[in-house]
Design a protein around this motif. Sequence first.
Motif, PDB file in Angstrom:
ATOM      1  N   THR A  67      55.753  35.792  12.341  1.00 33.74           N
ATOM      2  CA  THR A  67      54.471  36.409  12.674  1.00 33.74           C
ATOM      3  C   THR A  67      54.282  37.733  11.934  1.00 33.74           C
ATOM      4  O   THR A  67      53.435  38.543  12.316  1.00 33.74           O
ATOM      5  N   ASP A  68      55.057  37.948  10.866  1.00 36.29           N
ATOM      6  CA  ASP A  68      54.805  39.091   9.998  1.00 36.29           C
ATOM      7  C   ASP A  68      53.432  38.916   9.359  1.00 36.29           C
ATOM      8  O   ASP A  68      52.959  37.799   9.144  1.00 36.29           O
ATOM      9  N   GLY A  69      52.809  40.032   9.009  1.00 37.70           N
ATOM     10  CA  GLY A  69      51.518  39.937   8.349  1.00 37.70           C
ATOM     11  C   GLY A  69      50.368  39.974   9.323  1.00 37.70           C
ATOM     12  O   GLY A  69      50.490  40.441  10.467  1.00 37.70           O
ATOM     13  N   ILE A  70      49.233  39.432   8.887  1.00 39.42           N
ATOM     14  CA  ILE A  70      48.004  39.585   9.667  1.00 39.42           C
ATOM     15  C   ILE A  70      47.496  38.280  10.260  1.00 39.42           C
ATOM     16  O   ILE A  70      46.508  38.288  10.992  1.00 39.42           O
ATOM     17  N   GLY A  71      48.129  37.161   9.945  1.00 32.16           N
ATOM     18  CA  GLY A  71      47.675  35.908  10.529  1.00 32.16           C
ATOM     19  C   GLY A  71      48.001  34.696   9.677  1.00 32.16           C
ATOM     20  O   GLY A  71      48.996  34.681   8.955  1.00 32.16           O
ATOM     21  N   VAL A  72      47.120  33.698   9.754  1.00 32.47           N
ATOM     22  CA  VAL A  72      47.356  32.408   9.092  1.00 32.47           C
ATOM     23  C   VAL A  72      46.094  31.983   8.337  1.00 32.47           C
ATOM     24  O   VAL A  72      44.979  32.094   8.870  1.00 32.47           O
ATOM     25  N   TRP A 142      46.907  35.850  14.535  1.00 35.42           N
ATOM     26  CA  TRP A 142      47.917  35.075  15.256  1.00 35.42           C
ATOM     27  C   TRP A 142      47.410  34.666  16.640  1.00 35.42           C
ATOM     28  O   TRP A 142      47.657  33.545  17.091  1.00 35.42           O
ATOM     29  N   ASN A 143      46.717  35.563  17.310  1.00 36.44           N
ATOM     30  CA  ASN A 143      46.172  35.232  18.631  1.00 36.44           C
ATOM     31  C   ASN A 143      45.160  34.099  18.558  1.00 36.44           C
ATOM     32  O   ASN A 143      45.148  33.190  19.397  1.00 36.44           O
ATOM     33  N   GLU A 144      44.301  34.134  17.537  1.00 32.73           N
ATOM     34  CA  GLU A 144      43.320  33.052  17.362  1.00 32.73           C
ATOM     35  C   GLU A 144      44.025  31.739  17.043  1.00 32.73           C
ATOM     36  O   GLU A 144      43.657  30.682  17.559  1.00 32.73           O
ATOM     37  N   HIS A 145      45.044  31.827  16.199  1.00 30.58           N
ATOM     38  CA  HIS A 145      45.716  30.618  15.746  1.00 30.58           C
ATOM     39  C   HIS A 145      46.423  29.893  16.881  1.00 30.58           C
ATOM     40  O   HIS A 145      46.328  28.671  17.004  1.00 30.58           O
ATOM     41  N   ILE A 146      47.140  30.643  17.722  1.00 37.80           N
ATOM     42  CA  ILE A 146      47.892  30.001  18.802  1.00 37.80           C
ATOM     43  C   ILE A 146      46.949  29.315  19.788  1.00 37.80           C
ATOM     44  O   ILE A 146      47.300  28.316  20.419  1.00 37.80           O
ATOM     45  N   LEU A 147      45.724  29.829  19.913  1.00 34.83           N
ATOM     46  CA  LEU A 147      44.763  29.220  20.831  1.00 34.83           C
ATOM     47  C   LEU A 147      44.050  28.013  20.220  1.00 34.83           C
ATOM     48  O   LEU A 147      43.407  27.242  20.943  1.00 34.83           O
ATOM     49  N   ASN A 148      44.156  27.849  18.918  1.00 33.65           N
ATOM     50  CA  ASN A 148      43.463  26.746  18.243  1.00 33.65           C
ATOM     51  C   ASN A 148      44.340  25.519  18.011  1.00 33.65           C
ATOM     52  O   ASN A 148      43.860  24.520  17.481  1.00 33.65           O
ATOM     53  N   ILE A 149      45.615  25.591  18.384  1.00 39.05           N
ATOM     54  CA  ILE A 149      46.465  24.415  18.209  1.00 39.05           C
ATOM     55  C   ILE A 149      46.286  23.473  19.392  1.00 39.05           C
ATOM     56  O   ILE A 149      45.736  23.837  20.427  1.00 39.05           O
ATOM     57  N   CYS A 150      46.776  22.260  19.250  1.00 39.05           N
ATOM     58  CA  CYS A 150      46.594  21.241  20.285  1.00 39.05           C
ATOM     59  C   CYS A 150      47.437  21.531  21.520  1.00 39.05           C
ATOM     60  O   CYS A 150      46.920  21.617  22.640  1.00 39.05           O
ATOM     61  N   CYS A 151      48.744  21.677  21.334  1.00 37.41           N
ATOM     62  CA  CYS A 151      49.639  21.871  22.475  1.00 37.41           C
ATOM     63  C   CYS A 151      50.960  22.444  21.997  1.00 37.41           C
ATOM     64  O   CYS A 151      51.224  22.517  20.791  1.00 37.41           O
ATOM     65  N   ILE A 152      51.791  22.861  22.968  1.00 36.04           N
ATOM     66  CA  ILE A 152      53.078  23.480  22.645  1.00 36.04           C
ATOM     67  C   ILE A 152      54.199  22.812  23.433  1.00 36.04           C
ATOM     68  O   ILE A 152      53.953  22.101  24.411  1.00 36.04           O
ATOM     69  N   ASP A 153      55.423  23.045  22.974  1.00 34.74           N
ATOM     70  CA  ASP A 153      56.589  22.638  23.743  1.00 34.74           C
ATOM     71  C   ASP A 153      57.557  23.821  23.759  1.00 34.74           C
ATOM     72  O   ASP A 153      57.423  24.753  22.949  1.00 34.74           O
ATOM     73  N   PHE A 154      58.534  23.789  24.659  1.00 33.23           N
ATOM     74  CA  PHE A 154      59.404  24.941  24.838  1.00 33.23           C
ATOM     75  C   PHE A 154      60.715  24.532  25.500  1.00 33.23           C
ATOM     76  O   PHE A 154      60.832  23.450  26.072  1.00 33.23           O
ATOM     77  N   ASP A 155      61.684  25.423  25.400  1.00 32.35           N
ATOM     78  CA  ASP A 155      62.979  25.232  26.054  1.00 32.35           C
ATOM     79  C   ASP A 155      62.939  26.001  27.371  1.00 32.35           C
ATOM     80  O   ASP A 155      62.966  27.233  27.378  1.00 32.35           O
TER      81      ASP A 155
END
Length: 221
Positions: A67-72, A142-155
């Motif tokens: 997440t270095d930088g300004i986004g995607v 980054w905040n916009e990008h994470i909200l625009n993906i379909c879904c997430i998974d996690f441990d």
Amino acid sequence: MMRLSRNIVFIGLFATTLSISCKKESDQPENPASSKALTMRDSIESGPKETTVLPDDFHEMYNNLSTDGIGVIVAEESFGLGDKVIILDNEQKPVTTIVLEDEKQILRLQCLDEDSQYYTVNWKNSPALVAKEPGKIKLETWNEHILNICCIDFDEKTNPLREFPDDDSKTIAKEKDELYMPVEVKGEWLRVSWGHQENEKSAWIKWRNEKGIILELFYFA
């Protein structure tokens, strides 16, 4: 005989004039602007020597984004199959061309910086340039990008769901075979929802730390 001599003199004068005129044109200095335009055109027409066709599953690359930088940098909706994005070096010379040839291929480039003409992106762990093309590609924070993906998974052992965005908040068990969809960002915390509409649930989970994204991102269900 006199008429023939006059014709010969006239032809001689015409040839001499033409020769002088041609010499003057050839002696004129080359127009620098014209030369520069020709050089630029030759460079563009020659294009990059390498072509990068994105694989159908770019999952591993996108789940190692820092997440270095300004986004995607992402593709706009108008970006179609066969469209191209040219990666340039710091001297604006083409390095490679990215081509999308399948609907499941997605364009995602970590953006380090930007100016009025170019995005600076991370390409194979080195900075490179991408020309801004409104309507074709755009920058998402980054905040916009994470909200625009379909879904997430996690441990859930190392990063469990929590009732509130707080490390001391009550943990919530992960449910098998559910799609956890991003809903809201609050700093390093992400609220996700799951379940059917009539019985929808939500909770908070950490989505990033100092090293980057700590969730598994899915761009297709």
